[in-house]
Every structure is written in structure tokens, then in C-alpha cells.
Design a protein around this motif. Structure first.
Motif, mmCIF file in Angstrom:
data_model
loop_
_atom_site.group_PDB
_atom_site.id
_atom_site.type_symbol
_atom_site.label_atom_id
_atom_site.label_comp_id
_atom_site.label_asym_id
_atom_site.label_seq_id
_atom_site.Cartn_x
_atom_site.Cartn_y
_atom_site.Cartn_z
ATOM 1 N N ALA A 63 1.390 -3.623 7.035
ATOM 2 C CA ALA A 63 0.854 -2.486 6.297
ATOM 3 C C ALA A 63 -0.444 -1.985 6.929
ATOM 4 N N ASN A 64 -0.691 -0.698 6.756
ATOM 5 C CA ASN A 64 -1.880 -0.084 7.340
ATOM 6 C C ASN A 64 -2.944 0.264 6.314
ATOM 7 N N HIS A 65 -2.583 0.352 5.045
ATOM 8 C CA HIS A 65 -3.534 0.757 4.014
ATOM 9 C C HIS A 65 -4.143 -0.477 3.349
ATOM 10 N N ALA B 112 -2.185 -1.536 0.325
ATOM 11 C CA ALA B 112 -0.936 -2.226 0.638
ATOM 12 C C ALA B 112 -1.205 -3.673 1.051
ATOM 13 N N ILE C 276 0.118 -7.045 -0.915
ATOM 14 C CA ILE C 276 0.814 -8.159 -0.256
ATOM 15 C C ILE C 276 0.180 -9.485 -0.655
#
Length: 84
Positions: free
Chosen positions: A2-4, A7, A11
Motif C-alpha cells: 500500500a502507498n497511503h 492503508a 493493514i
């Protein structure tokens, strides 16, 4: 991956929650196994409300379905009542 930031946090949260759910589910399964193995009616009658409480908590937290919890509770109650 994930990049955000949100997010990544999600996780981490889901991984922690998964471990908690596995612990609660395993604890309940072990309690059910011990109750099924019990041959003394008095101790089984004492254990039954504790196991039912664990199953209700699992159903409330959506770890298991509410109908599955009801079926398991019914089978355990039948087992305890069949003991002599």
C-alpha cells in the motif's frame, strides 16, 4: 504494498485483529473439546455456561456465525444432558 498512510494503518490493524480473533476462536474450541471429553456430569454442568458465554462472544464479534454458535450450544447442551 500500500502507498497511503491510512492503508498501511489498516493493514496493521487487521493483522492485530486477526491474531486476537484466532486466539479467541482457539480458546473456545479448546473449551468445547474439554467439555466434550468430560465424563463427570457435575463438572460438565459447571463448564457449560462458560463455554456458552465464549460462543456468544464469538458470535457477537462476528468471528463465527450466530447460527453456528446456536448449533454448537445445542449440541453441547445435549451432550451434557446425556451424561449419567
Amino acid at each position: 504494498m500500500a502507498n497511503h498512510k491510512s492503508a498501511l494503518k489498516r493493514i496493521r490493524q487487521s493483522a492485530a485483529k486477526r491474531l486476537q480473533n484466532r486466539f479467541y476462536h482457539k480458546t473456545a474450541r479448546s473449551a468445547m473439546k474439554n467439555l466434550k471429553a468430560e465424563e463427570n456430569k457435575t463438572t460438565a454442568v459447571e463448564q457449560l455456561p462458560k463455554v456458552i458465554s465464549l460462543l456468544d462472544k464469538l458470535a457477537k464479534k462476528n468471528i463465527i456465525h450466530k447460527n453456528k454458535a446456536a448449533n454448537l450450544k445445542s449440541k453441547l447442551a445435549k451432550h451434557v444432558n446425556s451424561l449419567a
